[in-house]
Scaffold this active site. Structure first.
Site, short mmCIF file in Angstrom:
data_model
loop_
_atom_site.label_atom_id
_atom_site.label_comp_id
_atom_site.label_asym_id
_atom_site.label_seq_id
_atom_site.Cartn_x
_atom_site.Cartn_y
_atom_site.Cartn_z
CG ASN A 95 6.87 14.08 10.37
OD1 ASN A 95 6.44 14.54 11.59
ND2 ASN A 95 6.55 13.03 9.78
CB ILE B 144 10.53 19.53 6.32
CG1 ILE B 144 11.93 20.27 7.07
CG2 ILE B 144 9.51 19.57 7.40
CD1 ILE B 144 11.50 22.00 7.17
CB CYS B 145 8.34 14.58 5.55
SG CYS B 145 6.91 13.52 4.84
CG LEU B 146 4.55 20.43 6.67
CD1 LEU B 146 3.95 19.87 7.72
CD2 LEU B 146 5.16 21.80 6.91
CB SER C 43 3.86 10.56 6.92
OG SER C 43 4.56 10.99 5.61
#
Length: 158
Positions: free
Chosen positions: A86, A93-95, A126
Site C-alpha cells: 500500500n 500511502i494508500c490508506l 488495493s
C-alpha cells in the site's frame, strides 16, 4: 498568525509529546507547524522490527498540512525507501483514512498509528505496489525477505 489549523496542530503536538503512542514520534519542522517530520518504528514480532539483530526498522515520513486541517487530511509520504503493498514508489500511502475515510477526529497520533498498523496488516486488494501485493499474497517468505532488506536499509539511511 494563528489559524484554526495551526491551533489544532499545536494541540496535536502537545498531545503527542505528553502521551506518545508506542513506536511513533513526530514534530513540526523548525518554524513551520504545517510541515512535520515523523518516525515510525517497525512493530515488534513482525518482519518490520529488525528481527534477531535487535535493531528496529526506523522509517521516516513527512506530513504536509494545509489550512483546511483537520477538515482535510495531510499529505503523508515515506521518506525512507519502502516495499509494501500500500505504499507507492514515491512514498505516498494508500490508506483509507488519508483519502475517502478521513475524519476531523483523527489527529497526528492517530494518523501515524494507523500507518504503523498498515505496515503489518496490508490491504493487497488495493495495491499501490503491485509487485509487493502479489508477493505478499503468493510468496510470504520472499515478501518478508524483501521487507527485511528495507529494514536493514533503514538503519544505514540518513
Amino acid at each position: 498568525m494563528s489559524t484554526p489549523a495551526r491551533k489544532r496542530l499545536m494541540r496535536d503536538f502537545k498531545r503527542l509529546q505528553q502521551d506518545p503512542p508506542a513506536g511513533i514520534s513526530g514534530a513540526p519542522q523548525d518554524n513551520n507547524i504545517m510541515l512535520w517530520n515523523a518516525v515510525i518504528f517497525g512493530p515488534d514480532d513482525t518482519p518490520w522490527d529488525g528481527g534477531e539483530n535487535q535493531r528496529i526498522g526506523t522509517f521516516k515520513l513527512t506530513l504536509q498540512f494545509t489550512e483546511d486541517y483537520p477538515n482535510k487530511p495531510p499529505t503523508v509520504r515515506f521518506v525512507s525507501r519502502m516495499f509494501h503493498p500500500n505504499i507507492y514508489a514515491d512514498g505516498s500511502i494508500c490508506l483509507d483514512i488519508l483519502q475517502n475515510q478521513w475524519s476531523p477526529i483523527y489527529d497526528v497520533a492517530a494518523i501515524l498509528t494507523s500507518i504503523q498498523s498498515l505496515l503489518c496488516d496490508p490491504n493487497p486488494n488495493s495495491p499501490a505496489n503491485s509487485e509487493a501485493a502479489r508477493m505478499f499474497s503468493e510468496n510470504k517468505r520472499e515478501y518478508n525477505r524483501r521487507v527485511r532488506e528495507i529494514v536493514e536499509q533503514s538503519w544505514t539511511a540518513d
